[in-house]
Each structure stands twice: as C-alpha cells, then as structure tokens.
Write an enzyme that holds these catalytic residues in place. Sequence first.
Site, PDB file in Angstrom:
ATOM      1  N   ARG A 114       0.856  -5.569  -4.964  1.00  0.00           N
ATOM      2  CA  ARG A 114       0.721  -6.395  -3.768  1.00  0.00           C
ATOM      3  C   ARG A 114       1.204  -7.835  -3.977  1.00  0.00           C
ATOM      4  O   ARG A 114       1.018  -8.686  -3.113  1.00  0.00           O
ATOM      5  CB  ARG A 114      -0.729  -6.408  -3.285  1.00  0.00           C
ATOM      6  N   ASP A 130       5.426  -7.601   5.715  1.00  0.00           N
ATOM      7  CA  ASP A 130       5.431  -8.728   4.779  1.00  0.00           C
ATOM      8  C   ASP A 130       6.477  -8.545   3.686  1.00  0.00           C
ATOM      9  O   ASP A 130       7.211  -9.477   3.355  1.00  0.00           O
ATOM     10  CB  ASP A 130       4.050  -8.887   4.125  1.00  0.00           C
ATOM     11  N   LYS A 169       8.249   0.802   5.544  1.00  0.00           N
ATOM     12  CA  LYS A 169       7.137   1.643   5.104  1.00  0.00           C
ATOM     13  C   LYS A 169       5.814   1.092   5.591  1.00  0.00           C
ATOM     14  O   LYS A 169       5.585  -0.109   5.531  1.00  0.00           O
ATOM     15  CB  LYS A 169       7.106   1.647   3.572  1.00  0.00           C
ATOM     16  N   THR A 170       4.948   1.887   6.116  1.00  0.00           N
ATOM     17  CA  THR A 170       3.528   1.590   6.317  1.00  0.00           C
ATOM     18  C   THR A 170       2.868   2.692   7.122  1.00  0.00           C
ATOM     19  O   THR A 170       3.377   3.106   8.163  1.00  0.00           O
ATOM     20  CB  THR A 170       3.256   0.244   7.029  1.00  0.00           C
ATOM     21  N   ASP A 208       0.286   2.277   8.702  1.00  0.00           N
ATOM     22  CA  ASP A 208      -0.313   1.649   9.888  1.00  0.00           C
ATOM     23  C   ASP A 208       0.562   1.785  11.129  1.00  0.00           C
ATOM     24  O   ASP A 208       0.080   1.625  12.253  1.00  0.00           O
ATOM     25  CB  ASP A 208      -0.566   0.161   9.641  1.00  0.00           C
ATOM     26  N   GLY A 243       0.804  -1.220   0.000  1.00  0.00           N
ATOM     27  CA  GLY A 243       0.000   0.000   0.000  1.00  0.00           C
ATOM     28  C   GLY A 243       0.832   1.264   0.000  1.00  0.00           C
ATOM     29  O   GLY A 243       1.939   1.300   0.543  1.00  0.00           O
TER      30      GLY A 243
END
Lengths: 552, 552
Positions: free
Chosen positions: A142, A173, A199-200, A202, A78
């Site tokens: 993805r 992941d 990276k994220t 979240d 994402g």
Amino acid sequence: MKESALEKARANYSPKMPSMLGGPVEAVEGEKTQSVANNEEIQSLFPNTYGMPVVKFIPSQASKPMPAINVGVILSGGQAPGGHNVIAGLFDGLKSLHADSRLYGFLGGPRGLIEHNYTELTSDIIDKYRNTGGFDIIRSGRDKLEHEKQFDAGLEILNQLNIKALVIIGGDDSNTNACLLAEYYKKKNTGIQVIGCPKTIDGDLKNAQIETSFGFDTACKVYSELIGNIERDCNSARKYWHFIKLMGRSASHIALECALQTQPNLCIISEEVQRNNSNLDNIVTEIADLVEERYNAGNRFGIILIPEGLIEFIPDFKVLISEINKLLGVPANAEQFNKLDKSERMSYIQGKLSPKSAQLYASLPASVAAQLILERDSHGNVQVSLIETEKLLSDLVRTNLAERNNPKLLEAFAPLHHFFGYEGRCAAPSNFDANYCYSLGYTASRLIAAGKTGYMASVTNTTAPASEWEAGGIPITMMMNMEYRNEGSKPVIRKALVELDGAPFLTFAKRREDWKKSTSYLYPGPIQYFGPAELCDRPTITLCLEQGKTLD
Amino acid sequence: MKESALEKARANYSPKMPSMLGGPVEAVEGEKTQSVANNEEIQSLFPNTYGMPVVKFIPSQASKPMPAINVGVILSGGQAPGGHNVIAGLFDGLKSLHADSRLYGFLGGPRGLIEHNYTELTSDIIDKYRNTGGFDIIRSGRDKLEHEKQFDAGLEILNQLNIKALVIIGGDDSNTNACLLAEYYKKKNTGIQVIGCPKTIDGDLKNAQIETSFGFDTACKVYSELIGNIERDCNSARKYWHFIKLMGRSASHIALECALQTQPNLCIISEEVQRNNSNLDNIVTEIADLVEERYNAGNRFGIILIPEGLIEFIPDFKVLISEINKLLGVPANAEQFNKLDKSERMSYIQGKLSPKSAQLYASLPASVAAQLILERDSHGNVQVSLIETEKLLSDLVRTNLAERNNPKLLEAFAPLHHFFGYEGRCAAPSNFDANYCYSLGYTASRLIAAGKTGYMASVTNTTAPASEWEAGGIPITMMMNMEYRNEGSKPVIRKALVELDGAPFLTFAKRREDWKKSTSYLYPGPIQYFGPAELCDRPTITLCLEQGKTLD
C-alpha cells in the site's frame, strides 16, 4: 507448491481476448483530450502528459518488427481477482512481440521499486499462476509513489535493469500515482514509459472510457454466492434477520450489484443516504418498520445488505466522527484523554461534543461507543472500517422495536451478523475477469509497443463476447480532477460513486419495494468455470445495465 | 419463483445412484443386531424394534407388483445441503413402484405432523427443487417428537391421509426420535412404518454402518472455498492473522476436514484439547508461540481454524460455565442477579466463583465476560454458541504477546475474525451430496416397499463411483446407547466425535508441524458442478481416509 484440483483443471483455460489482438495492430489516435474538471490546474501539473488523445487499436496489414525490451510490473493496493492474469497477458503480449523480451516483477507493491526488490518473471513462474486468484506471484503493498525521491530511486533500478516500460496495476490512487510517475519520467527524458491497469473490487474506478475495473465481477459473485446461501437458509429456518455488511470503502457498487443478484429484503445504498440527508435514526426506523411489517405478515425473517462505507455517508454520524477527530487531534486533549481510565473516557468525550453529537453518541450501543474512541489510527482518527455497522444497526433496531409496545415482535427479532470482504478479494477469477485481465495485460504490451506513456489500458464493449471486445488506451490525465485531501488540493482520478440516475440504481429502486414484502430471494450459487456459457461467462448485472442491456 | 442461471443449468442434472436400484431389488437380511452399548436397557425400551437384522438390497429377478401407497416426509433440525434431493429420490422411488403413490410433506419440521400442517408434493413441486440447496420445499423445525401425545396426534393425521410410512430426515436426535416413533407405532399395531435418513453438516452422525451424513461434503467444501480465498489473501498481503471459527456444535469434523482441504497454519481439534486436558492458557500460549515463531521467520501472518464447540471441551472453561449455570440456576441467586445494575453483575459473579474459576473469569476480555452472563437461554444457561471464541482467543493471544517484551512483535500482530456456518448449510449440493441424498431417498422407498420400520436408509461404498454404491437399511436401535441428558438417562444414537486414532486425524497430525512453519496453503476454490470428474465428484478427504484411501 501443491495445487488443488480446481487449479489443475483451471490451468488449462486459455483466456479469451479481443480477436484483433491475435494479429498485428496499429494505434489509431482520436482527438486531444481534457481532464474531467480543473483543466488548467491539471494541465499545469502534467505539462508533458496532459491532453493526449485516446488510442484505439485496429488490425494492421504488416507486423512491424520490434526489438527485445525489458518491462517491469507492480501490483499496488488491495488484492483483486485476476491480477495474475494481467501479468500473464502482459508477459504473453511482450513475448509475442519479441521472444527475448523480459518481464521483471517488483515485490510487495511500489516499495519493491523504491527498495530495488524484484524478480524476473519467467514462463515457468507465469505458468504456475495463470487463472489463479491472489497477488502472491509478486505480492502487493500500500505504499504510495508520490515523491520525487521515490521516483528517482525507482529510476535507478529501472535503468540498471534496462527497463523500458513499467506497468502499474492498481486502483484510482495507484493510477493517479502512475500518472505522476509517467509525467516525471517524461519530463526527465528518461525514455521510460508508464502504463496503468484498472483494478479494484470496489468497482469505483470506472468512467466513460473504463467500463469496469477488474476483480469487481468475481468478488461480487463470491459475495452473492454467500448471500444467496444465507437467504436460502433464512427462508428455510424463517427465524433470523441477517445483517450482512459488504466490503467497499466508499462507493456502494458491491452492495448494489449483490442486491441485483440476490434480491434481499433491503439494501442500503450510501449515496442515496447522503442525497436524502438520512440520519442514523431514519435508517434504523426504516429497518424496524420493515421488521414489523414482515412480522405482521407472518415473516419473522429477512436479509439486509449494508455497504461497509455507510457510516461516513450518514450526515449526523459524519459530524460526530469529525468532532471526535478534531477533539483528539488537539495534542493537549489527546494527552489528557490518554491519561484517563478507560471507563472515564466515554464521559470525557461525551462532555466535549456538540449537543446533537452528544445525543447521538449517548444513543449508541456501548460496544460501538467504545470502538469510536478506543481504536484510532496513527493520525488519531477514528478507524471507521473497524466499526461493526452491522451490529450497530441491529442493536439500534432492537431498541427501536422495544419502543413499539409489542413484546412478541421484539422477541421474534433474532439478528445474525456477517461481514464479507476478504472472502472475495483473492478468489480464482471468473471467466469474465480471467479474460478481461488477460486482455488488459495484453493491451498494455501493445501500448508499450506503440510508445505510449501516462496511459491506462482500456478494453471496451465488454458485454459482447470477448472476441468482439475492443482494445486501446486512455490518457490518465483525462480522468483527473482536483480534490481536497489531508495535505491540500491534489490531482486525483475521480472516484465513481453509484449514480442515482444510472440504470443499475434505477432498476434496483424499481424492484425493491416488492423485495421488501415478498420473499424474492435469488440463489446464484458459486462461480462456475466449466459449465454452459450463459452461466459461466455472464458479466455483472451492473455492467449489463450500464451498457444498455435489460434484465430478464 | 425466479431461478438463477445455476439453478436452471443444474435442474437438468440427473443424480447418480447405485445401478442396482435401477431395477427390481430384494432385501437380504443379515444376522440379528445389538445396540452399541447398554443392550438390555435399549432392548427393554424398544421391545418391538430391537435386534432387527441389517438389510442389504440385491438385484431381484422378478419385480413384485406393489399397490399404490401414501407416504409422509419430514425435514427435522438444521438445514443441510441435499435435503431436497432426498425428497426427490423418495418421490421417484415411490413413483417407480406405483404411479399412483403419493407423497405428503409435513411443514416446518415435526411440528407439521403434530399440528396437521402438510402439503402434497406433486411432480410439479418436486421438479422445481431438484438439486437445489435449502429445506424450503417444506421447511424444517427443531421441535422434538418425544411424547406419546405427539405420537398420537401424528397418528391421527397419518391415518386420515392413509399414510403407510413416514420418512424423517434428520440428525442423531431426530433419528433417535424416529426410532421412538417406529417403536410406538409398531407397539400399537398401526401398520405405519418409520424410516430415518442421516443428515447433518456436522458430520457426527456416522458409524460402522453409516459412512457419512449428508450435507457434510457440501458444507465443508463451501467453508474450504472461503478459507482458501482468505489464505490466498493472507499470503498476498502478509500482514494479518485470520482467526476463523467454523460451525459444528460438538465434534470437530468440519474443522478437521477443512484443515485437510486447505492446510492452514493451525487447526484446533476439540477432542484433542479434551484428551490432553489443555486449559485455555495452554491453547493461547500455543497460538502465541506460533505467532512469534512465524514473526521471527519473517512471516507476520497466518491462518487459524477454530471449531465452534471448542469452549465446551476446554476443561477449565467447562468448569467456569457449569459454575455460572449452577449459580444462576438457583432462583434466589437469579433474582438477586437480575436486580443488579449491569455494571455490578460481573463482580457479583466473580465473588461467587471458586478461586480457579474466578481467576479465569477475571482474565477474560470484557466482551466475553459480559457475553457469559448477559446472554443466557430460557433455562438460565450460558449460551455457549454466542461466545465469540475467535475474538476471545485473539484477545488473549495479544495479552500473551504483550508479556513477551517485544513491542515490534506485538505491533505486527493484526488479527481479523470470521465465523462460517450459515454460508454452507443451504448451498446447492455438490455432485456427491446430490447423488448421495437422491440415493438415500430412493433407498428409503425400497425399505418401505420391503415393509421395514425403525430403519435408517444406508448407502455404502461411497468412495467408489455412485453406480457401485450399495443400498440397504440399518436398524436404528443398533446405533444406540444410554446417555445422561437434562432429564436423566435416555436412549440416544451415539454421536461420532473425531477419533484421535482414526486416519483423518492421524494424517492431519502428521502434517501439521510442517504447515505451522511453512506456508502450505491450498486453495480449493468453489464447488464445481460441470467440470472434470476428478474435480466435481470427489468426496471429502475425511471419508476417503476413513475408507482406507491415501492422500496424494
């Protein structure tokens, strides 16, 4: 490509980085490392990249001449604000080592590597994307790099382009897979290094070595801008309850950070729901109590933050979902189910559930009951992310209030719903993320120069001014443990959930009772790029608290 | 009240205003005026305030001494960014005329006047709200000032507080009522003046004399920030169609301005739908064609902007709604309907509609069909604003695509939905709105000093630097005509819809074919308050085009 006024003004911003990276550096190695758990299993799966030392860069007297090299880069998963700056930092870092070094971008995520779809990233291209949001420079994807066949397909194009190192920018992941790739390429003596970048939005890729993942800062600031604007509206109109769902697949870091930034009346933290074993009815009752308390105090309005992942943390709901998944996972059942008329499907499900789940299912609003069985993914599983938790909760709160025999209270309850996610993933990076990402990319170039593989770029001391940040690398195996996934036990980077004994949650917990009763909304406003430093350069509250700072 | 870092930094901003207002001014009167239509009727309804001249302020040699006066202020209707600055400008303007003048705020909208609920706005209070969003300083309300009983109740408290003038900050309806009040107070020789200020994010309160309503600039910039962020995400992931609904009850000014700022693949303009007599199926087919065209060109993604008011501009949908309203407006029918089980209600409605409407009703997704009959307002009318037009359209597009015999096309169509409204109404005002609002408030103080009543504050030449803006007043009756409302023919300010032969629409229309095929997204980013002027001080594109400027 037409540029907006902001992009034009922002193009001139020079990201700040650890001042030490401005000159020659050398890599200092620490002690050998271990994985966070399952040491033996992880070691046996990564015999060539396990146990490597943490690396720290320090200024060096002499600059060692480097040959020109070719490097590849992939954006995986994402979108998160700042991805373009990682690539710009990597590019500038490589060029500073040798002007003839080249950078290739694989297109559309890991698939670009496997399918040999790439482009050379020249300075003309890089310059257009400096300090911008999005992953559109080479796009993301993805697909997962997991199988040797994929690794071999990648190797082919890497060799063909004479690429010496591959940088994979992704979440837990993707970095797990970067580690698999590093191990494989090392085992095969390909000479190709693999470096990861955290990276994220979240915020769940962090640990003792990685202080924060990039994009979290910007995304939370965008969501907090919107929450603050809605709070101000709410406090002006004084007639609505806003149920605001926030992106974040599992962990509640985003909801927690936004709560600290905006001080809503209630913020649900999934990890706490799980720990307290709170079922759906407990949560609904807490909200309904709050609505009634505020109503009695003359406040017919409020703001509630809901983490996207909540549903899967509520024990009774989790059981319900797994029963439905199990039920429709049996091919014969699925066939029978699919033959039914849509109007008959709910009662079919209802009849096959355990008594407790059947009761819960029957209590759900029709729209949610329908979402649970109509929209399933390709494996037949319930698509939890499609469930409109914000509406589910407000519907159930209304039902709960209706039982309180106070028609005026019920009438005064006017809910509105919001879901913020896509609004923040591609915002132009805040100064923090612009600097942090650029530094990560630059650091990746130094890890490549130091001959490292299976490392994640690490930039630390991030609550200090950027010039004082420190740069280094962390062996990815160090963050791993074994976890049970669909296909059995697998080595993965451990996801960082909200720690209920950590400073961010404790700070929130100490203040939230006050936020319930009083109206203590804070209005952070939009991200500012050009104003005073105390406004433009501040990191997230989460990061500050984690690093031992206190709130003003 | 804790302040955010932005609020602290922004508190120091000095709004710019027409430089002429910095010194003594005198009011120059133009010719007598007429209403935009129904001259005789409007004149007979407003014998005391009809036909007054437009007023322009010019610098004056000598400053005329003014006695201290008391003034009241009301915020009316939906929130719009900058309301606090109107009040601050009014306050500063009054104080500049006499340090002992006082300002009273009536609380919670017009109801505060009727119910004598007020507070004195002292400099301590005003200073806390300068350059902030929201209407929370005295809150707003939607009660309408229409009846003499209300006017008399207001008069009582105005006299009691020795208030010489009342400033009403609101949209077209609120200013219409300000005019009724002005007329009544003049007729009664109360000596109390009433002045209006043009507010609405919808942008539909504008005309030859009022260049723009305040809040439109900021709200459109917030929505455009979000649309731009989603566009960048869309162009990075390349797998979703985003259906974005934008607030704006009737007119499509917001959607049009956001389209000009962000260049989406499609933007529906309600006024054009009405002119072209496009029915729902036409609109759905146009979108489905676009999805297919882009799919064929390898682009499985796109951005569609939808004005909130659309539903009521679609001829066949309008008929359907009015049939349902008429049907359930008959008490006997409503009673029968309410006795029915929820599952039987749809077929009851279905059976009573005209054949055409019955067909349209049957074609709607179940959720929308349910929304149309389950959620009605206190008059039994369909609550159009609750209909999720963005989901209605994407559902129907999916049905349309399903008929095209291309399973891959259908599979590739993944819609996501957004509705932006509350996110923009209380944002901290942009520099433009901060300046414009402050200038409006300051101008109102000068209209009061000039003894005017029944006037709206007017600030013009607004695409020039603020120092060159011009200040004056417009008789509200000049903007009026007679319109048919629920209770018969009424005098109202004519709402400004999007003009299909105006420069903003024509500019959009010229470019939109290109935006469909190519991906020409623009990413404006968040409102900046501290950067270069070309980024921070630019007005809306709509305003620039209306004032004869061209786009770069």
